[in-house]
Design a protein around this motif. Structure first.
Motif, short mmCIF file in Angstrom:
data_model
loop_
_atom_site.label_atom_id
_atom_site.label_comp_id
_atom_site.label_asym_id
_atom_site.label_seq_id
_atom_site.Cartn_x
_atom_site.Cartn_y
_atom_site.Cartn_z
N LEU A 149 5.60 0.09 9.09
CA LEU A 149 4.59 -0.80 8.53
C LEU A 149 3.37 -0.98 9.43
O LEU A 149 2.40 -1.64 9.02
N GLY A 150 3.39 -0.42 10.63
CA GLY A 150 2.22 -0.59 11.50
C GLY A 150 2.36 0.12 12.83
O GLY A 150 3.47 0.23 13.38
N LYS A 151 1.23 0.60 13.34
CA LYS A 151 1.20 1.35 14.59
C LYS A 151 1.13 0.40 15.79
O LYS A 151 0.38 -0.57 15.79
N ASN A 152 1.94 0.69 16.80
CA ASN A 152 1.93 -0.06 18.06
C ASN A 152 2.23 -1.55 17.88
O ASN A 152 1.77 -2.38 18.67
N MET A 153 3.03 -1.89 16.89
CA MET A 153 3.29 -3.31 16.61
C MET A 153 4.44 -3.88 17.44
O MET A 153 4.65 -5.09 17.46
N TYR A 249 -9.42 0.76 11.37
CA TYR A 249 -9.51 1.73 10.26
C TYR A 249 -8.62 2.94 10.55
O TYR A 249 -7.90 3.42 9.67
N GLY A 250 -8.67 3.43 11.78
CA GLY A 250 -7.92 4.64 12.14
C GLY A 250 -6.43 4.46 12.04
O GLY A 250 -5.71 5.36 11.57
N HIS A 251 -5.93 3.31 12.49
CA HIS A 251 -4.49 3.05 12.40
C HIS A 251 -4.03 3.03 10.94
O HIS A 251 -2.90 3.42 10.63
N ALA A 252 -4.90 2.56 10.05
CA ALA A 252 -4.57 2.55 8.62
C ALA A 252 -4.37 3.98 8.12
O ALA A 252 -3.44 4.26 7.35
N ILE A 253 -5.23 4.90 8.57
CA ILE A 253 -5.10 6.31 8.18
C ILE A 253 -3.78 6.88 8.69
O ILE A 253 -3.04 7.53 7.95
N GLU A 254 -3.47 6.62 9.96
CA GLU A 254 -2.25 7.16 10.55
C GLU A 254 -1.01 6.64 9.84
O GLU A 254 -0.07 7.40 9.55
N PRO A 307 -9.96 10.88 4.81
CA PRO A 307 -9.02 11.75 4.09
C PRO A 307 -9.06 11.48 2.60
O PRO A 307 -8.93 10.34 2.16
N LYS A 308 -9.24 12.52 1.84
CA LYS A 308 -9.40 12.36 0.38
C LYS A 308 -8.09 11.99 -0.30
O LYS A 308 -8.10 11.47 -1.42
N LYS A 309 -6.95 12.25 0.36
CA LYS A 309 -5.66 11.90 -0.24
C LYS A 309 -5.41 10.39 -0.22
O LYS A 309 -4.46 9.92 -0.85
N MET A 310 -6.25 9.65 0.45
CA MET A 310 -6.02 8.23 0.67
C MET A 310 -7.04 7.42 -0.12
O MET A 310 -8.26 7.58 0.06
N SER A 311 -6.57 6.53 -0.98
CA SER A 311 -7.49 5.71 -1.76
C SER A 311 -8.16 4.67 -0.88
O SER A 311 -7.61 4.25 0.14
N ILE A 312 -9.34 4.24 -1.27
CA ILE A 312 -10.09 3.24 -0.51
C ILE A 312 -9.30 1.94 -0.42
O ILE A 312 -9.24 1.29 0.63
N GLU A 313 -8.66 1.56 -1.51
CA GLU A 313 -7.92 0.29 -1.56
C GLU A 313 -6.69 0.29 -0.64
O GLU A 313 -6.22 -0.77 -0.23
N SER A 314 -6.18 1.48 -0.33
CA SER A 314 -4.95 1.55 0.46
C SER A 314 -5.17 1.19 1.93
O SER A 314 -4.21 0.97 2.67
N TYR A 315 -6.43 1.11 2.38
CA TYR A 315 -6.70 0.75 3.77
C TYR A 315 -6.37 -0.72 4.07
O TYR A 315 -5.83 -1.04 5.12
N LEU A 316 -6.73 -1.59 3.15
CA LEU A 316 -6.68 -3.03 3.45
C LEU A 316 -5.29 -3.55 3.82
O LEU A 316 -5.17 -4.34 4.77
N PRO A 317 -4.22 -3.19 3.10
CA PRO A 317 -2.91 -3.72 3.50
C PRO A 317 -2.56 -3.39 4.95
O PRO A 317 -2.00 -4.21 5.67
N HIS A 318 -2.90 -2.16 5.38
CA HIS A 318 -2.63 -1.78 6.77
C HIS A 318 -3.54 -2.56 7.72
O HIS A 318 -3.10 -3.03 8.77
N MET A 319 -4.81 -2.70 7.35
CA MET A 319 -5.77 -3.37 8.23
C MET A 319 -5.43 -4.85 8.39
O MET A 319 -5.64 -5.43 9.46
#
Length: 359
Positions: A149-153, A249-254, A307-319
């Motif tokens: 659910l999250g990087k370096n948490m 932003y980058g951690h959301a991509i990862e 990355p085009k495979k990732m929707s714009i909306e999918s960033y926020l939950p990770h962020m």
């Protein structure tokens, strides 16, 4: 030629030694005959450098054990962390043992976290073998593992006894990994040092071509900048957050794409452009500066499109799971000009989504 830089943290201060062929130099490790060490490394680095390090240490009377773990961000897990602890226990290591992290950022983070936990803390030494780990993750005492659910948490602030940066290790580094490291190098210019950014524009090809003089200056200066920030704010209560430009932003991509599919530096490259777009939408950054940042990233052979495979909306939950979030509000590092950033709270989510869409 060797350079030594000190990270000033009172009783926990430590040296960073930078030079060529340091794995053959016992004096750089600040060890003594009779001490016991465990070297933690990965399957890629072990065939290249593990035996060289073991032979050098044992020649000087240091007793060594080693543990080799799988290579890659997807293995920055509690299972890998536990395998290091299991090796320490199985070989009867004590509180006086020293853990050596030989590898890139993943090894440094996982082994450092293991050192922080084993018998409530043993000493460890960072021997970073990638450009990214040499300029960033090996310095400053951030250790961690990832969670789905999250990087370096999950981790700890735990400073090494020393950092030994052998420039010769970069000769075996794949081009993609070298470029990923340059993302963190470029970050320092954007957040702290306009003249360094100018220098990078002039010397980026020298770095890509592994020019020793350029690498030595670059790595020393990046470590110097980071050491200043860490000394002022070791546990990231305030100023140290600026080192996370592009990381939210980058951690959301990862996390969304699966750890390791995009390298950390690649995700940070795109993340820094998203942060720059956020700053532009807030009226804080000129398009001219955005173009300079983008062009330097391109020259460093880094991605500049999301990355085009990732929707714009999918960033926020990770962020919103980011460690900098306060009371449910996004807290982002945004550049206001090359050489200066601000940490901003409460940025409207519509602006964040628009900035992501613009990259």
């Amino acid at each position: 030629m060797q350079k030594i830089l000190n990270v000033a943290l009172a009783k926990r201060s430590y040296p960073i030694t930078i030079g060529e062929n340091l794995l053959s130099g016992f004096q750089h490790f600040k060890l003594q005959a009779g001490q016991r060490v465990l070297i933690a490394t990965n399957e890629t680095i072990a065939p290249l450098y593990l035996q060289t390090l073991i032979d050098m240490l044992e020649k000087h009377g240091v007793k060594t054990d080693s543990v080799v773990v799988p290579d890659g961000e997807k293995y920055k897990t509690i299972e890998t962390w536990n395998s290091i602890l299991t090796t320490l226990l199985a070989n009867n290591h004590t509180r006086s043992s020293i853990l050596i992290a030989l590898g890139g950022g993943v090894i440094g983070d996982v082994a450092g976290f293991a050192a922080s936990a084993y018998q409530r803390g043993i000493k460890f030494i960072q021997v970073p073998t990638t450009l990214l780990s040499q300029v960033d993750s090996s310095v400053g005492g951030k250790t961690a593992i990832n969670h789905p659910l999250g990087k370096n948490m999950i981790g700890a602030f735990y400073q090494p006894q020393s950092v030994v940066i052998d420039l010769s290790c970069l000769k075996t580094l794949p081009q993609r990994e070298l470029s990923a490291g340059l993302a963190e190098v470029i970050k320092y210019g954007i957040i702290l040092d306009t003249k360094f950014f100018d220098w990078l524009e002039e010397h980026i090809n020298d770095l890509l071509n592994l020019d020793v003089n350029a690498l030595s200056y670059c790595i020393y200066h990046c470590c110097e900048l980071k050491a200043q920030v860490v000394a002022a704010d070791e546990t990231e209560q305030n100023m140290r957050a600026i080192l996370n430009l592009g990381h939210t932003y980058g951690h959301a991509i990862e996390a969304e794409l699966g750890y390791g599919n995009w390298l950390h530096g690649e995700a940070v490259s795109v993340g820094m452009l998203m942060a720059a777009q956020t700053a532009k939408l807030l009226g804080k950054l000129d398009q001219t500066d955005i173009e300079r940042i983008k062009n330097l990233l391109i020259r460093a052979k880094l991605p500049v499109n999301r990355p085009k495979k990732m929707s714009i909306e999918s960033y926020l939950p990770h962020m919103l799971r980011d460690k900098k979030v306060l009371s449910g509000q996004l807290r982002l590092v945004v550049p206001t000009k090359i050489g200066h950033v601000e940490v901003m709270d409460g940025i409207d989510k519509s602006i964040v989504l628009e900035s992501i869409a613009n990259v």
